[in-house]
Design a protein around this motif. Structure first.
Motif, PDB file in Angstrom:
ATOM      1  N   LEU A   1     -35.407 143.675 -67.345  1.00 15.45           N
ATOM      2  CA  LEU A   1     -36.864 143.761 -67.214  1.00 15.45           C
ATOM      3  C   LEU A   1     -37.554 142.907 -68.262  1.00 15.45           C
ATOM      4  CD1 LEU A   1     -37.171 147.579 -66.486  1.00 15.45           C
ATOM      5  CD2 LEU A   1     -37.784 145.722 -64.929  1.00 15.45           C
ATOM      6  N   LEU A   2     -37.067 142.972 -69.489  1.00 17.90           N
ATOM      7  CA  LEU A   2     -37.692 142.196 -70.559  1.00 17.90           C
ATOM      8  C   LEU A   2     -37.554 140.699 -70.314  1.00 17.90           C
ATOM      9  CD1 LEU A   2     -36.676 144.216 -73.758  1.00 17.90           C
ATOM     10  CD2 LEU A   2     -38.946 144.011 -72.755  1.00 17.90           C
ATOM     11  N   THR A   3     -36.353 140.285 -69.937  1.00 17.48           N
ATOM     12  CA  THR A   3     -36.124 138.839 -69.800  1.00 17.48           C
ATOM     13  C   THR A   3     -36.735 138.266 -68.528  1.00 17.48           C
ATOM     14  OG1 THR A   3     -33.952 139.250 -68.818  1.00 17.48           O
ATOM     15  CG2 THR A   3     -34.022 138.806 -71.191  1.00 17.48           C
ATOM     16  N   THR A   4     -37.127 139.132 -67.613  1.00 12.90           N
ATOM     17  CA  THR A   4     -37.825 138.609 -66.432  1.00 12.90           C
ATOM     18  C   THR A   4     -39.340 138.684 -66.618  1.00 12.90           C
ATOM     19  OG1 THR A   4     -37.552 140.792 -65.423  1.00 12.90           O
ATOM     20  CG2 THR A   4     -36.027 139.060 -64.724  1.00 12.90           C
ATOM     21  N   HIS A   5     -39.775 139.247 -67.737  1.00 10.37           N
ATOM     22  CA  HIS A   5     -41.210 139.332 -67.995  1.00 10.37           C
ATOM     23  C   HIS A   5     -41.647 138.418 -69.126  1.00 10.37           C
ATOM     24  CE1 HIS A   5     -41.023 142.832 -65.386  1.00 10.37           C
ATOM     25  NE2 HIS A   5     -42.356 142.814 -65.347  1.00 10.37           N
ATOM     26  N   ILE A   6     -40.740 137.557 -69.565  1.00 10.18           N
ATOM     27  CA  ILE A   6     -41.139 136.579 -70.586  1.00 10.18           C
ATOM     28  C   ILE A   6     -40.940 135.184 -69.998  1.00 10.18           C
ATOM     29  CG2 ILE A   6     -40.611 138.078 -72.553  1.00 10.18           C
ATOM     30  CD1 ILE A   6     -37.930 136.627 -72.831  1.00 10.18           C
ATOM     31  N   ASP A   7     -41.174 134.188 -70.815  1.00  7.06           N
ATOM     32  CA  ASP A   7     -40.999 132.815 -70.361  1.00  7.06           C
ATOM     33  C   ASP A   7     -39.607 132.642 -69.755  1.00  7.06           C
ATOM     34  OD1 ASP A   7     -41.673 129.871 -70.503  1.00  7.06           O
ATOM     35  OD2 ASP A   7     -39.801 129.968 -71.661  1.00  7.06           O
ATOM     36  N   ARG A   8     -39.521 131.938 -68.625  1.00  7.44           N
ATOM     37  CA  ARG A   8     -38.290 131.870 -67.861  1.00  7.44           C
ATOM     38  C   ARG A   8     -37.115 131.306 -68.673  1.00  7.44           C
ATOM     39  NH1 ARG A   8     -37.299 132.490 -62.584  1.00  7.44           N
ATOM     40  NH2 ARG A   8     -35.528 131.392 -61.691  1.00  7.44           N
ATOM     41  N   SER A   9     -37.363 130.206 -69.407  1.00 11.23           N
ATOM     42  CA  SER A   9     -36.257 129.607 -70.170  1.00 11.23           C
ATOM     43  C   SER A   9     -35.866 130.500 -71.352  1.00 11.23           C
ATOM     44  CB  SER A   9     -36.623 128.204 -70.655  1.00 11.23           C
ATOM     45  OG  SER A   9     -37.844 128.254 -71.342  1.00 11.23           O
ATOM     46  N   ALA A  10     -36.839 131.166 -71.967  1.00 10.17           N
ATOM     47  CA  ALA A  10     -36.504 132.091 -73.062  1.00 10.17           C
ATOM     48  C   ALA A  10     -35.677 133.252 -72.518  1.00 10.17           C
ATOM     49  CB  ALA A  10     -37.775 132.608 -73.717  1.00 10.17           C
ATOM     50  N   GLY A  11     -36.061 133.727 -71.334  1.00  9.32           N
ATOM     51  CA  GLY A  11     -35.296 134.801 -70.689  1.00  9.32           C
ATOM     52  C   GLY A  11     -33.861 134.380 -70.427  1.00  9.32           C
ATOM     53  N   PHE A  12     -33.715 133.133 -70.010  1.00  6.33           N
ATOM     54  CA  PHE A  12     -32.367 132.626 -69.742  1.00  6.33           C
ATOM     55  C   PHE A  12     -31.532 132.617 -71.024  1.00  6.33           C
ATOM     56  CE2 PHE A  12     -29.397 129.084 -69.695  1.00  6.33           C
ATOM     57  CZ  PHE A  12     -28.652 129.405 -68.576  1.00  6.33           C
ATOM     58  N   VAL A  13     -32.153 132.185 -72.131  1.00  2.94           N
ATOM     59  CA  VAL A  13     -31.427 132.124 -73.411  1.00  2.94           C
ATOM     60  C   VAL A  13     -30.987 133.532 -73.837  1.00  2.94           C
ATOM     61  CG1 VAL A  13     -31.674 131.652 -75.888  1.00  2.94           C
ATOM     62  CG2 VAL A  13     -32.542 130.015 -74.211  1.00  2.94           C
ATOM     63  N   PHE A  14     -31.893 134.493 -73.726  1.00  2.83           N
ATOM     64  CA  PHE A  14     -31.531 135.855 -74.135  1.00  2.83           C
ATOM     65  C   PHE A  14     -30.418 136.431 -73.254  1.00  2.83           C
ATOM     66  CE2 PHE A  14     -35.693 135.914 -76.340  1.00  2.83           C
ATOM     67  CZ  PHE A  14     -35.234 136.355 -77.576  1.00  2.83           C
ATOM     68  N   ARG A  15     -30.494 136.148 -71.984  1.00  4.60           N
ATOM     69  CA  ARG A  15     -29.435 136.658 -71.081  1.00  4.60           C
ATOM     70  C   ARG A  15     -28.094 135.997 -71.404  1.00  4.60           C
ATOM     71  NH1 ARG A  15     -33.614 136.598 -67.261  1.00  4.60           N
ATOM     72  NH2 ARG A  15     -32.952 134.601 -66.394  1.00  4.60           N
ATOM     73  N   ALA A  16     -28.164 134.701 -71.729  1.00  4.76           N
ATOM     74  CA  ALA A  16     -26.923 133.994 -72.082  1.00  4.76           C
ATOM     75  C   ALA A  16     -26.289 134.629 -73.324  1.00  4.76           C
ATOM     76  CB  ALA A  16     -27.215 132.519 -72.316  1.00  4.76           C
ATOM     77  N   LEU A  17     -27.143 135.021 -74.290  1.00  2.61           N
ATOM     78  CA  LEU A  17     -26.611 135.669 -75.501  1.00  2.61           C
ATOM     79  C   LEU A  17     -25.920 136.992 -75.156  1.00  2.61           C
ATOM     80  CD1 LEU A  17     -29.500 135.063 -78.080  1.00  2.61           C
ATOM     81  CD2 LEU A  17     -27.208 134.064 -78.097  1.00  2.61           C
ATOM     82  N   TRP A  18     -26.529 137.727 -74.229  1.00  4.77           N
ATOM     83  CA  TRP A  18     -25.946 139.017 -73.853  1.00  4.77           C
ATOM     84  C   TRP A  18     -24.644 138.862 -73.082  1.00  4.77           C
ATOM     85  CZ3 TRP A  18     -26.621 143.865 -75.340  1.00  4.77           C
ATOM     86  CH2 TRP A  18     -27.772 144.173 -76.073  1.00  4.77           C
ATOM     87  N   ILE A  19     -24.421 137.687 -72.536  1.00  2.45           N
ATOM     88  CA  ILE A  19     -23.169 137.482 -71.785  1.00  2.45           C
ATOM     89  C   ILE A  19     -22.015 137.138 -72.722  1.00  2.45           C
ATOM     90  CG2 ILE A  19     -22.059 135.923 -70.104  1.00  2.45           C
ATOM     91  CD1 ILE A  19     -24.641 135.934 -68.556  1.00  2.45           C
ATOM     92  N   LEU A  20     -22.339 136.731 -73.957  1.00  2.00           N
ATOM     93  CA  LEU A  20     -21.275 136.311 -74.885  1.00  2.00           C
ATOM     94  C   LEU A  20     -20.150 137.351 -75.052  1.00  2.00           C
ATOM     95  CD1 LEU A  20     -23.165 134.418 -77.736  1.00  2.00           C
ATOM     96  CD2 LEU A  20     -21.570 133.485 -76.057  1.00  2.00           C
ATOM     97  N   PRO A  21     -20.472 138.646 -75.263  1.00  2.00           N
ATOM     98  CA  PRO A  21     -19.363 139.611 -75.410  1.00  2.00           C
ATOM     99  C   PRO A  21     -18.437 139.644 -74.199  1.00  2.00           C
ATOM    100  CG  PRO A  21     -21.443 140.620 -76.047  1.00  2.00           C
ATOM    101  CD  PRO A  21     -21.775 139.305 -75.418  1.00  2.00           C
ATOM    102  N   ARG A  22     -19.029 139.423 -73.010  1.00  2.00           N
ATOM    103  CA  ARG A  22     -18.217 139.466 -71.784  1.00  2.00           C
ATOM    104  C   ARG A  22     -17.260 138.286 -71.701  1.00  2.00           C
ATOM    105  NH1 ARG A  22     -17.049 143.045 -67.793  1.00  2.00           N
ATOM    106  NH2 ARG A  22     -19.181 143.788 -67.818  1.00  2.00           N
ATOM    107  N   ILE A  23     -17.702 137.120 -72.150  1.00  2.00           N
ATOM    108  CA  ILE A  23     -16.868 135.934 -71.969  1.00  2.00           C
ATOM    109  C   ILE A  23     -15.973 135.663 -73.179  1.00  2.00           C
ATOM    110  CG2 ILE A  23     -18.455 134.831 -70.325  1.00  2.00           C
ATOM    111  CD1 ILE A  23     -19.462 133.103 -72.625  1.00  2.00           C
ATOM    112  N   THR A  24     -16.125 136.477 -74.217  1.00  2.00           N
ATOM    113  CA  THR A  24     -15.253 136.298 -75.388  1.00  2.00           C
ATOM    114  C   THR A  24     -13.946 137.056 -75.146  1.00  2.00           C
ATOM    115  OG1 THR A  24     -17.224 136.272 -76.765  1.00  2.00           O
ATOM    116  CG2 THR A  24     -15.132 136.549 -77.901  1.00  2.00           C
TER     117      THR A  24
END
Lengths: 327, 447
Positions: free
Chosen positions: A115-138
């Motif tokens: 919800l947060l990342t879809t309610h902010i600037d689109r590219s900023a949302g993408f960056v935050f989501r990418a950070l949250w994916i790091l634990p999954r891909i490590t």
């Protein structure tokens, strides 16, 4: 003459209709066949083998891969399991682990991040989501090493080094609060799955619906509560179901972080016990048969939960043909 | 001209093929699997490469030697051999703990060696007591590779801070052997060190942070036995309770940390103990010393720093009145799937010499296995080995029994229970015994 002709015609039509139906069935089964074969090879056959192993006394000291040479002992392993003084504790550990991780991280935090990342600037949302994916891909080993290095006691752990700098007492964090770290470490991995599903669901909501709610005077919170959440109900139920089953069988992070300890099985979960019994023992002589009994019960619990979820959440409606197309 | 050249090339090609086939026919493939901490334990497998040519000459064959050596975890390492054996891909020689004989001999994964040991005179010189831990069902199933002692390491640095004189410190091992300085004295010294601020609470004594052979000597030290005269598993409740009282008491008095089990070996345990400035007494193994020297205190002078600041002694006497240690010999076993067990044994015999075993003993601080080795100059003049070899006279060992892992896991549960305060000593004994009885059934006798 006309009667036989019409009979022949209707018979031919019937045959044609049956052929079409058969062709349709064959087509459907043909498309399902690859997945069906995979399920048979990688689920049903292994389950059948594990089920058989669970009624044998297979161990390193009598190990064989020949099913016929294994010694059948009936339900002895299940009797031993039920008499194990820690089985109940491990069972409730598992329930606790799944419920807490699922509710706090895999669903709630995933939803909040979406919800947060879809309610902010689109590219900023993408960056935050990418950070949250790091634990999954490590890699799990690297991921746990990072956590261990952060949480290790003084003077080795990074957090404790800050504590020392600030003149604060130091802690053996993992040993003092093992469940906190087991849940947090697994939760950070679990967030990414729900986040991706929820984000895509939110992004696919028609913009005119969202704009209409704003025109009607709704606040952002009201728009989330009365428009977005009802429209992502199905993805929510899917994530709850999938992540419950996933958490039930996940143990590698717990193995690497606490190995089920400290003390008497404080963070031991059912799947980790199956692994400990069947595959990992300091002194060797792993108990393959006994470990399989733990695994069989886990499969049963998973299947029962899956059926309950499908009934309660009415998954048949989720996959039903849209009514507008059925017309 | 052209056809003659073609013919010559063809003949050469055929001859090279025949020669290759002849070599392949005489070549004997031997695979050796070792677990070793690099670099100090690398001779466990590398010694075979050194003697390869000698054995080839002795037997008149060509050996295609394949050495597989790493430092995998014991559980994974042992499973690998079990699965490889069943798949028909087991190495010819497997190096593992002697207690695996108890599982692998009845499974048929290794072969008995009684009939072939006399064929190699090298084995005559092995310290006789070491053969005791290589037996199962009346037969010998392995050749000792090394021996070790599991001592108490004491910090000379901290004992000096506590006011001990150099004479007191240097005479400690002798006083322990004589039974003048007991485990109770050790705990009292640790308490005094905490009271006087020499060490923090919980750092008076550390044992190992995970399950392992060491814990058994506390039970032995209280008169406990694991096997009865018939070779069946037993558990002595009184010894069990006394052991748990000792461990639980050490936690409640502040000498031992309640969370010592679970500390990371490499991140916390080794680096802390090796510095000699934090923990007063630590129960470890002789092989820890070169590990510390290479990996943790090399910048401080390595061995010299350790000699200056750390000493080692037997486990001080507990209820039995005798100081003890525990030896866990690693053993070379020959796989039943080996097509050339005679060649495998010849290779093992070739490295079972003072010359080769000394390299391993000196580099890794493991104790010698041969009588001649003990008398050899290199061994006798080694400061470390000479300071620890006497411990073999006071040693104990693990049992070789298929039920040992169930016994030891249950015993370890009791230790975890009492140290974390989840049960008192009697309760911990009940937990351990209930677990043994549930998993071993009639296979365990409670005394």
């Amino acid at each position: 003459m006309s009667e036989p002709n019409s009979k022949a015609k209707s018979s031919a039509a019937l045959v044609q209709s049956r052929r079409n139906a058969l062709r349709s069935y064959l087509g459907a089964y043909g498309f399902m066949a690859p997945a069906g074969v995979l399920v048979i090879i990688f689920f049903l056959i292994p389950v059948a083998i594990v089920l058989y192993l669970s009624v044998t006394n297979l161990a390193s000291s009598n190990f064989t891969s020949d099913l016929a040479r294994m010694e059948f002992i009936g339900l002895k392993n299940y009797e031993t399991l039920l008499n194990d003084q820690f089985a109940r504790k491990i069972f409730f550990n598992t329930i606790f682990y799944v419920l807490v991780t699922l509710s706090i991280f895999n669903v709630s935090l995933a939803l909040v991040v979406s919800l947060l990342t879809t309610h902010i600037d689109r590219s900023a949302g993408f960056v935050f989501r990418a950070l949250w994916i790091l634990p999954r891909i490590t890699s799990p080993v690297v991921y746990i090493l990072i956590w261990k290095r952060m949480m290790a006691e003084a003077p080795f752990g990074i957090l404790n080094q800050f504590n020392e700098l600030l003149g604060q007492p130091t802690y053996n964090y993992v040993s003092t609060n093992p469940w906190v770290f087991v849940v947090v470490v697994n939760g950070f991995i679990g967030v990414s799955f729900g986040m991706i599903i929820f984000t895509s669901a939110i992004e696919s909501i028609p913009k005119d619906l969202l704009n209409a709610s704003l025109v009607d005077g709704s606040s952002r919170m009201q728009r989330i509560r009365f428009v977005i959440l009802p429209l992502i109900r199905w993805p929510l139920l899917f994530v709850v179901t999938y992540q419950t089953l996933s958490l039930l069988t996940s143990f590698e992070e717990i193995l690497l972080l606490t190995d089920g300890g400290p003390g008497l099985y404080r963070t031991e979960v059912w799947s980790l016990t199956a692994f400990h019994r069947a595959l990992s023992n300091y002194f060797g002589n792993a108990q393959w048969g006994y470990g399989s009994a733990f695994a069989v019960l886990l499969v049963l619990i998973g299947v029962v939960l899956a059926v309950i979820y499908m009934r309660v959440f009415r998954f048949d409606e989720l996959i039903a043909e849209p009514r507008v197309e059925a017309l | 001209m052209k056809s003659r050249l073609c013919l010559t090339l063809l003949v050469m090609f055929v001859m090279s093929l025949l020669a290759g086939a002849a070599i392949a026919q005489d070549s004997v493939g031997i695979t050796v699997r070792c677990k070793a901490s690099p670099p100090e334990e690398d001779w466990r497998c590398n010694s075979f490469a050194v003697v390869e040519e000698q054995v080839e000459a002795d037997l008149g064959i060509d050996i295609d030697l394949n050495l597989i050596q790493d430092n995998a975890g014991w559980g994974d390492y042992k499973n690998e051999f079990v699965l490889a054996s069943e798949a028909g891909e087991a190495p010819d020689i497997i190096l593992s703990g002697h207690e695996d004989i108890g599982a692998w001999a009845p499974a048929g994964f290794i072969i008995p060696l009684d009939d072939v040991i006399p064929l190699h005179s090298e084995f005559d010189d092995i310290v006789p007591s070491l053969w005791d831990s290589h037996g199962y069902a009346g037969q010998i199933w392995g050749i000792p590779q090394d021996a070790e002692a599991r001592p108490i390491f004491y910090s000379k640095l901290l004992l000096r801070d506590l006011g001990w004189s150099e004479e007191d410190i240097e005479s400690l091992p002798d006083r322990v052997v004589a039974g003048e300085w007991t485990f109770a004295d050790m705990l009292a010294t640790a308490e005094a060190a905490i009271d006087e601020g020499v060490v923090d609470a919980g750092n008076g004594w550390w044992h190992r942070p995970s399950n392992g052979p060491d814990f058994l000597y506390y039970y032995y030290g209280h008169g406990g036995e694991v096997l009865n005269m018939e070779g069946n598993l037993v558990v002595d409740r009184d010894a069990l309770v006394a052991t748990y009282e000792l461990l639980g008491g050490a936690v409640s008095s502040g000498v031992l940390r309640s969370d010592v089990i679970g500390l990371d070996w490499n991140e916390v345990w080794h680096p802390t103990v090796a510095q000699a400035d934090t923990v007063l007494f630590a129960a470890g193994g002789t092989w820890n010393w070169p590990n510390w020297s290479i990996n943790y205190v090399a910048d401080k002078g390595g061995d010299e720093f350790l000699f200056e600041n750390i000493g080692l002694t037997l486990i001080p006497a507990m209820a039995t009145g005798n100081a003890i240690t525990l030896t866990h010999p690693l053993t070379y076993m020959i796989s039943s799937g080996s097509e050339n067990p005679d060649v495998a044994l010849a290779l093992i015999a070739a490295i079972t010499t003072p010359e080769h075993n000394n390299k391993h003993a000196i580099d890794s601080f493991h104790l010698g296995i041969l009588n001649a080795q003990l008398e050899s100059e290199a061994y006798a003049n080694n400061r470390l080995l000479s300071s620890a070899h006497y411990m073999l006279d006071h040693t104990t060992a693990l049992p070789n029994h298929p039920g040992w892992n169930a016994w030891s896991n249950a015993y370890f549960l009791g230790i975890q229970a009492v140290e974390t305060g989840e049960a008192d000593a009697a309760g911990a004994a009940d937990i351990a015994i209930a677990q043994m009885q549930n998993e071993l059934g009639d296979g365990i006798t409670v005394r």
